[in-house]
Design an enzyme around this catalytic site. Sequence first.
Site, PDB file in Angstrom:
ATOM      1  N   SER A  67      21.226  30.867 -28.523  1.00 30.96           N
ATOM      2  CA  SER A  67      20.471  31.377 -29.665  1.00 30.96           C
ATOM      3  C   SER A  67      21.186  31.015 -30.958  1.00 30.96           C
ATOM      4  O   SER A  67      22.381  31.289 -31.109  1.00 30.96           O
ATOM      5  CB  SER A  67      20.321  32.897 -29.586  1.00 30.96           C
ATOM      6  OG  SER A  67      19.862  33.369 -30.838  1.00 30.96           O
ATOM      7  N   ASP A 175       4.897  47.074 -27.863  1.00 29.67           N
ATOM      8  CA  ASP A 175       5.500  45.894 -28.499  1.00 29.67           C
ATOM      9  C   ASP A 175       5.144  44.605 -27.758  1.00 29.67           C
ATOM     10  O   ASP A 175       4.609  43.672 -28.359  1.00 29.67           O
ATOM     11  CB  ASP A 175       7.024  46.049 -28.613  1.00 29.67           C
ATOM     12  CG  ASP A 175       7.435  47.288 -29.388  1.00 29.67           C
ATOM     13  OD1 ASP A 175       6.542  48.018 -29.837  1.00 29.67           O
ATOM     14  OD2 ASP A 175       8.638  47.529 -29.535  1.00 29.67           O
ATOM     15  N   TYR A 225      15.093  58.689 -27.931  1.00 29.58           N
ATOM     16  CA  TYR A 225      13.780  58.218 -27.465  1.00 29.58           C
ATOM     17  C   TYR A 225      13.515  58.744 -26.051  1.00 29.58           C
ATOM     18  O   TYR A 225      12.451  59.280 -25.758  1.00 29.58           O
ATOM     19  CB  TYR A 225      13.783  56.690 -27.499  1.00 29.58           C
ATOM     20  CG  TYR A 225      12.470  56.013 -27.184  1.00 29.58           C
ATOM     21  CD1 TYR A 225      11.562  55.695 -28.193  1.00 29.58           C
ATOM     22  CD2 TYR A 225      12.144  55.661 -25.879  1.00 29.58           C
ATOM     23  CE1 TYR A 225      10.385  55.042 -27.906  1.00 29.58           C
ATOM     24  CE2 TYR A 225      10.960  55.011 -25.587  1.00 29.58           C
ATOM     25  CZ  TYR A 225      10.090  54.693 -26.609  1.00 29.58           C
ATOM     26  OH  TYR A 225       8.910  54.047 -26.315  1.00 29.58           O
TER      27      TYR A 225
HETATM   28  C1  GLA Z   1       9.527  51.735 -29.868  1.00 31.39           C
HETATM   29  C2  GLA Z   1       9.030  51.357 -28.480  1.00 31.39           C
HETATM   30  C3  GLA Z   1       7.504  51.366 -28.426  1.00 31.39           C
HETATM   31  C4  GLA Z   1       6.929  52.671 -28.985  1.00 31.39           C
HETATM   32  C5  GLA Z   1       7.556  52.982 -30.347  1.00 31.39           C
HETATM   33  C6  GLA Z   1       7.111  54.320 -30.882  1.00 31.39           C
HETATM   34  O1  GLA Z   1       9.197  50.738 -30.786  1.00 31.39           O
HETATM   35  O2  GLA Z   1       9.483  50.073 -28.126  1.00 31.39           O
HETATM   36  O3  GLA Z   1       7.069  51.149 -27.101  1.00 31.39           O
HETATM   37  O4  GLA Z   1       7.105  53.712 -28.082  1.00 31.39           O
HETATM   38  O5  GLA Z   1       8.966  52.968 -30.277  1.00 31.39           O
HETATM   39  O6  GLA Z   1       5.748  54.311 -31.125  1.00 31.39           O
END
Ligand code: GLA
Length: 388
Positions: A67, A175, A225
């Site tokens: 990279s 994402d 998270y």
């Molecule tokens: C991160 C995670 C996503 C989502 C967001 C919150 O970006 O990768 O999958 O859960 O947080 O919306």
Amino acid sequence: MRQQLVDKFLEIYGEGDAVHVYFAPGRINLIGEHTDYNGGHVFPCAITVGTYAAARRRADTDIRLYSLNYSETGMVKASLGDLDYRQKDGWGNYPKGVIRTFTNKGCRIPHGLDILYYGDIPKGLGIGSSASIEVVTGLILKELEGLSDVNMVDIALFSQLSENEYIGAGSGIMDPFAIAMGKKDHAIFLDTSDLSYIYAPLRLPHEKIIITNSQKARLAVDERYQERRSQCRQALEELQRVIAIRDLGELTAEVFEQVQEMIESPVRLRRARHAVTENQRTIQAVEALKRGDIEEFGQLMNASHLSLKEDYEVSCEELDILVEEAWEIEGVLGSRMMGAGFGGCTVSIVRNSAVNEFISKVGQNYEKRTGFCAEFYVVETGNGATVL
Ligand code: GLA
């Protein structure tokens, strides 16, 4: 960019067969935050910055990854027979995990690969740089290994699986899905409970979408998270005692009110309330956009921020200040924290006429109040992952 990358590739890997070039974008999310692991809706779009990759098949089964963004890591070496996670491989574990996931899923990968990556996604913003590396790697495998049965949604799913099981991060499908499936001038209204989706036109001739980097490092974001995820799971289990649902995203705000007393802790109640109301806001926001009511869309973004701040508690002082300062400016239709939270960035919809004022005033006041120097990016929507 294409030619520069090919030249660099030949410099690093030497002359040989044809080199192919691929691109996977980053993503932003307009509304629908922390709903993608609760079976709710999200409304992301792909943007024009992302990860470029030049790749060539090898005659043996070796894997070579380099990279330009992490040249200090040097060449990451693996092989189809040894794709184990290794700390020292750093960023290279992301592509390795994708290759491993493809083979675990039964894809026949006969050839080794040389791949050169270059990303122009600003660091630390939380706009999908890891998913972008994963999805571009998936696309390379599909194209160079002749995996015609694998479609773009599979690539998104395999990327998420790799992130969850190989990297060990609990992220949702938003994402990789947005990155694999994005479409210029559109946002994706995705129902994460069954992956049904529609492309909603997003033409904003009188407004700009601005991402503001708080420059606040996203501390302990993974643990926090995971904590939110498990709080939601527990709240769901408590609700399932009285209502037959698979996900919090199935509940309307009204039904949630009727059953919420089943949730025994006030913290879990707030978490679940965010998951439910944010999903409803996302549905309403897409309706508003369809009607051309961008003001209502912005109001819902603002409400999303408050819910993320108060009920979900994933904001932080810096993000709140950025949002408060944005709300002060006439011509800001909506502004909220974006992504996982605890630092990172905000997303704002700003009338063209207010863009300069937004950047200078929010920037100055933010610096005064926090000492951090915010960065501003006017983003354009773009297409999903593609062969260049
Ligand atoms: C991160 C995670 C996503 C989502 C967001 C919150 O970006 O990768 O999958 O859960 O947080 O919306």
